[in-house]
Design an enzyme around this catalytic site. Sequence first.
Site, PDB file in Angstrom:
ATOM      1  N   HIS A  65      -7.444  15.970   8.476  1.00  0.00           N
ATOM      2  CA  HIS A  65      -8.280  16.448   7.256  1.00  0.00           C
ATOM      3  C   HIS A  65      -9.671  16.201   7.010  1.00  0.00           C
ATOM      4  CE1 HIS A  65      -6.746  12.572   5.797  1.00  0.00           C
ATOM      5  NE2 HIS A  65      -7.727  12.573   5.278  1.00  0.00           N
ATOM      6  N   CYS A 198      -9.817   6.898   0.239  1.00  0.00           N
ATOM      7  CA  CYS A 198      -9.951   7.172   1.892  1.00  0.00           C
ATOM      8  C   CYS A 198     -11.413   7.914   1.914  1.00  0.00           C
ATOM      9  CB  CYS A 198      -8.785   7.651   2.323  1.00  0.00           C
ATOM     10  SG  CYS A 198      -8.697   9.592   2.069  1.00  0.00           S
TER      11      CYS A 198
END
Length: 686
Positions: A65, A198
């Site tokens: 991603h 993240c």
Amino acid sequence: MSELITADLVDLDLSADTKEAAARSLAERMVAAGRVTDLEGFLADVAAREAQMPTGLDGGIGIPHCRSAHVTEPTLAFGRSATGIDFGAADGPADLVFLIAAPTGGDADHLSILSTLARHLMDAEFTGALRSADDSERAAALVRGDEPEAPEAEAEAEAAEPEPEAPAAEAPEAETPAADAPEPESASAFKIVAVTSCPTGIAHTYMAAESLTKAGEDAGVELVVETQGSAGFTRLDPAVIEAADGVIFAHDVEVRDRERFAGKPVVDVGVKAGINRPAELISEVREKAARGEVGAPAAHRDAPMDRGGEETDGYGTRLRKWLMTGVSYMVPFVAAGGLLMALAFAIGGYEINKAPSVAEHFIWTETGSWAALLFQIGNVAFTFLVPVLAGFIAYGMADRPGLVPGFVGGSIALTINAGFLGGLIAGLLAGAVVMAIQRVRVPAPLRGIMPVVVIPLVSSAVVGFLMFLVVGKPIAELQKALTDWLSGLTGANAIILGVILGLMMCFDLGGPLNKVAYAFAVGGLANPNDGSLKVMAAVMAAGMVPPLAMALATTVRGKLFSKAERENGKAAWVLGASFITEGAIPFAAGDPLRVIPSAMAGGAVTGALSMAFGCTLRAPHGGIFVVPLIGQPLLYLVAIAAGVAVSTALVVVLKGLRKTGTEAAAPAAEGEPLSAAEAKREPVAA
């Protein structure tokens, strides 16, 4: 608002056998759906995110991603692999692959949908349903949460519920203990607050939160999570933090406002640890609290922007990350300042550096004044190089408290003429001093002023003392010796240096070695002389070779490359010409043993020839677009062409040998062996 995923974005027979090929296959579906505008640019962003940390999760899941400017709207593509694809998970390959694409300015609604998906991935029933889905439409509906069969199943469940009425009468008897249970639990339960984050804030952030929450329920603790994701974050109530008995940080980027958690037992790990071993983290923080280990979380010492998240990293790995943190923050100053100065030289000539200050003398109609303006702006930007380098090396080591002594040490390095080397040492010293101070236990009333007053004051004084009176002069002498050596580079010495720099630029194609060589060249521009300008020219020339060579190879021998690689080759022409070495990464990822040695050989030839020809360069970047600023421009182009020719020839020969070997090994009895071999080889090479 378009649907996040449609049947066209689902591949239930994903044939890719590498994570790069899987990302490409799913990304091509996004391009076809009009969700991604630039396939190669998007894949480069995916690869950059993957390089920060593998995206494989336990349970056979891969979630590549990224957030990218090439994404028009938040999008999800799903692939199911029969053989499994290695995404770096500890328990083996992934059979469920989710490619998540979010635009850089993604809206909160869509990003919250992505975060919901991330939480569902922790549910075995959800992943089991995806593994058994028999068509793309049903799989897409499952992911969206509107699976058509769900209402029927719900209706059946409701119809079945009224039947067991008899036990209801027993409920009051059990009610008294049930009502009593919450009181002692709420009064005595261990309380934990956690923060998850993240680099992209899309998937791992929310999966770690879900995993920790479930583990907290199983352990009987009260656990509240703050997710610092792409859609922003809502700060935990200060009263909740105050009442907490311990803190868990599961993150791969800096925790925002982490001073809120000062004075609590802290477990600080990477975000994947929060996903894979939440029960261990809860046990660890409880043990720390039982032992009375209370400290400020700001004392964590991994680099917040580049950290791997695990304390098992060796010193060499951590040192590389600290240095790369400083270099990554320095590069924008290099690009802005260097290109402005190069443009000034192009307009006003090399004597423009002697022009008076434009604040006192500026004539609007004279090109010389404009050239002087550009030069002086660029020169100011360049004066930040060493302080920024030192400041962010210290930041990588000790977080925000390292910034002040790092910048102070870097500025002192400039004052005493210690230059680029002085900045490196100052940054490391500043980080080490702050880390040492953070280890000192202080009374609770003083903790609030430590990061604001005590640490900046003491660390700046110590670093200043060391730089002025202890290490500064020896470093300045070493810097002067290096500058003199570069100034006198001639003959064999210059050629050998060119070979070494060329090999470094092409070994990892934008990785740490490439950045070290580039930083060495840029450092020389801070005190330019003939030798340092030759080094800058050699580094840029060598860095242009790999993508240009791959572009040429796909043009002259296209049959040796897959269709996807031939498409990459078209983009590589522009990337190589612009000095973007990373343009060769797709080729190296698919066939590293042939592509990387070929690129290194060509880079070494180009670096050696550039030094031998005496080519010079005052701009730190720009590729062919700054050729007018290059000394000996025609010979410079010859050096690049020679390296490209060598790399192209080698990669064509090596790939040709592989093809010959593959054809010889193919069974002769198979019908149409050539087309079958090509069909099998196509996705692998991609």
